[in-house]
Enzyme design. Structure first.
Site, mmCIF file in Angstrom:
data_model
loop_
_atom_site.group_PDB
_atom_site.id
_atom_site.type_symbol
_atom_site.label_atom_id
_atom_site.label_comp_id
_atom_site.label_asym_id
_atom_site.label_seq_id
_atom_site.Cartn_x
_atom_site.Cartn_y
_atom_site.Cartn_z
ATOM 1 N N LYS A 156 0.853 -1.189 0.000
ATOM 2 C CA LYS A 156 0.000 0.000 0.000
ATOM 3 C C LYS A 156 0.894 1.246 0.000
ATOM 4 C CE LYS A 156 -3.776 -2.540 0.783
ATOM 5 N NZ LYS A 156 -4.942 -2.647 -0.091
ATOM 6 N N LYS A 158 -1.894 1.249 -2.955
ATOM 7 C CA LYS A 158 -1.954 0.342 -4.095
ATOM 8 C C LYS A 158 -1.539 1.026 -5.390
ATOM 9 C CE LYS A 158 -6.306 -0.522 -3.236
ATOM 10 N NZ LYS A 158 -7.661 -1.125 -3.367
ATOM 11 N N LYS A 182 2.356 -8.763 -2.155
ATOM 12 C CA LYS A 182 1.312 -8.906 -3.173
ATOM 13 C C LYS A 182 1.022 -7.585 -3.872
ATOM 14 C CE LYS A 182 -3.693 -9.790 -3.351
ATOM 15 N NZ LYS A 182 -4.054 -8.381 -3.639
ATOM 16 N N HIS A 275 -6.960 -13.655 -7.078
ATOM 17 C CA HIS A 275 -7.760 -12.657 -6.371
ATOM 18 C C HIS A 275 -9.189 -12.710 -6.895
ATOM 19 C CE1 HIS A 275 -9.146 -8.875 -4.644
ATOM 20 N NE2 HIS A 275 -8.090 -8.908 -3.860
ATOM 21 N N ARG A 276 -10.149 -12.419 -6.004
ATOM 22 C CA ARG A 276 -11.562 -12.555 -6.362
ATOM 23 C C ARG A 276 -12.242 -11.201 -6.594
ATOM 24 N NH1 ARG A 276 -14.737 -14.221 -0.749
ATOM 25 N NH2 ARG A 276 -13.797 -12.656 0.601
ATOM 26 N N HIS A 308 -8.455 -15.916 -2.387
ATOM 27 C CA HIS A 308 -8.979 -15.118 -1.281
ATOM 28 C C HIS A 308 -10.338 -15.676 -0.850
ATOM 29 C CE1 HIS A 308 -6.207 -11.519 -1.350
ATOM 30 N NE2 HIS A 308 -5.789 -12.258 -2.363
#
Length: 436
Positions: A156, A158, A182, A275-276, A308
């Protein structure tokens, strides 16, 4: 529809694909008619009789609504169970499976709302899918990390960092003790930070942290792109850099792209983190849409080593028993029917590799005892603000998470009850860790 597609006497075949829909008919419309309409439109039916029906063996190919179950405590709402012959679906295609079952039925006028709660994938159909590129055990073997949850962190802010500063943040987190960092789901290749620059600086951070810690490290480099060709270009570059893992947004990127990327990862030794993003648009409404357990099952079939799954304790929504139900569907080889956990059908994955659940969203070190108790060892716990928000910086934040995790695992292994003593475990660990 009711005369042809509502068959309460039907005996389900072992090869049938079964679906459980939460169905809300419009006032005055019989539930049997609605259930039959869903079965018809998602299999062989249309709104009228056509002459080519006579050229089809309808009893072999039609979907059947074989049971209707009123939802307790709710008026005019039912669970409709529908059986589909396996011949209706293309082998190894999640895209075709979802197009058939949910592609056209959700806008029916006869229905006020419709939600797909669960699917039963029969062994004969499950065997046509490759599943995750590597699976949980193969991932642990590659990382040489056993007996504890894996730890990660989303970098972060992001968006807004330069590629070099982004790589610096990655290095500090990995050097502090995390296993992974990530890309956020919307980090692709914006003008402020192009994907190739980010990949190169992150790879440098990974190798530097590995050399200094003696541990295998990784960063989920997001390969999601506007075209499949560009996605593969990014995946190939990651493989050339020698990094262990890449990432894909599987709902926005699409199941066809995800399955292709999964096969590439399998062939080239890359782990695949999923990732969802956009899932809540589909699964958050209680009475309309698709439950996340279905999206989790289909991802396991399409291919992904991580997914996730919610946290139960953080900022994102998720009931404990229901969350643990689809977590088991992601990582276990065989899961029994258990309606208390939202599992409508027994699921046998026939040896398909497991997908590791990722708990992410508003969690920090004080959640570590609960997360360790809830998810066990085979999970990845991701602390974004819970790492980067440390008053001393990224590396101390990462160290605090690692110390808290190892303290909780040790306490659990000694037989202590983390649900009652978790706070004491963290406070005891603080004595030996200034960062914590």
């Amino acid at each position: 529809y009711r005369l042809t597609y509502y068959t309460p006497d039907y005996q389900v075949a072992e090869t049938d694909i079964l679906a459980a829909f939460r169905m809300t008919p419009q006032p005055g419309v019989p539930a049997e008619e609605c259930g039959a309409a869903v079965a018809a439109e998602s299999s062989t039916g249309t709104w009228t009789t056509v002459w080519t029906d006579g050229l089809t063996q309808l009893d072999r190919y039609k979907g059947r609504c074989y049971d209707l179950e009123p939802v307790p405590g709710e008026s005019n709402r039912y669970i409709a169970y529908i059986a589909y012959p396996i011949d209706l679906f293309e082998e190894g295609s999640v895209t075709n499976l979802l197009t058939s079952i949910v592609g056209n039925v959700f806008g029916f006028k006869a229905l006020r709302a419709l939600r797909l709660e669960d699917l039963r994938i029969p062994p004969d159909y499950a065997k046509t899918f490759w599943g995750p590129p590597h699976g949980i055990q193969a991932e642990r073997d590659r990382l040489n990390k056993y007996g504890r949850p894996l730890l990660g962190c989303t970098v972060k802010p992001k968006l807004g960092l330069s590629a070099k500063n982004y790589g610096r943040a990655v290095y500090e987190c990995l050097r502090g003790g995390l296993d992974f960092t990530k890309d956020d789901e919307n980090v692709n290749s914006q003008s402020v930070m192009r994907w190739r620059d980010r990949s190169x600086f992150c790879a440098e951070a990974i190798y530097k942290a590995q050399a200094e810690t003696g541990e295998v490290k990784g960063h989920y480099l997001n390969a999601t792109a506007g075209t499949v060709e560009e996605m593969f270009k990014r995946a190939v570059f990651s493989a050339q850099l020698g990094v262990p893992i890449i990432m894909h947004d599987y709902i926005t990127g699409g199941f066809t792209a995800n399955t292709s990327l999964s096969m590439y990862c399998r062939d080239n030794g890359l782990l695949l983190h999923i990732h969802r993003a956009m899932h809540a648009v589909i699964d958050r409404q209680r009475n309309h849409g698709i439950h996340f357990r279905v999206l989790a099952k289909t991802l396991r079939m399409s291919g992904g080593d991580h997914l996730h799954s919610g946290t139960v304790v953080g900022k994102l929504e998720g009931e404990r028993e229901v969350t643990l139900g689809f977590v088991d569907l992601m990582r276990d080889p065989y899961v029994e029917k258990d309606r208390s956990r939202g599992i409508y059908f027994t699921q046998d994955w026939c040896g398909m590799g497991g997908t590791m659940p990722v708990a992410s969203g508003g969690i920090h070190v004080w959640h570590m005892p609960a997360l360790t108790e809830i998810f066990g060892d085979d999970a990845c716990l991701q602390f974004g603000g819970g790492t980067l928000g440390h008053p001393w910086g990224n590396r101390p934040g990462a160290a605090a998470n690692r110390v808290a995790s190892e303290a909780c695992v040790q306490a659990r292994n000694e037989g202590r009850d983390l649900s009652r003593e978790g706070g004491d475990v963290i406070r005891e660990a603080c004595k030996w860790s200034p960062e914590l």
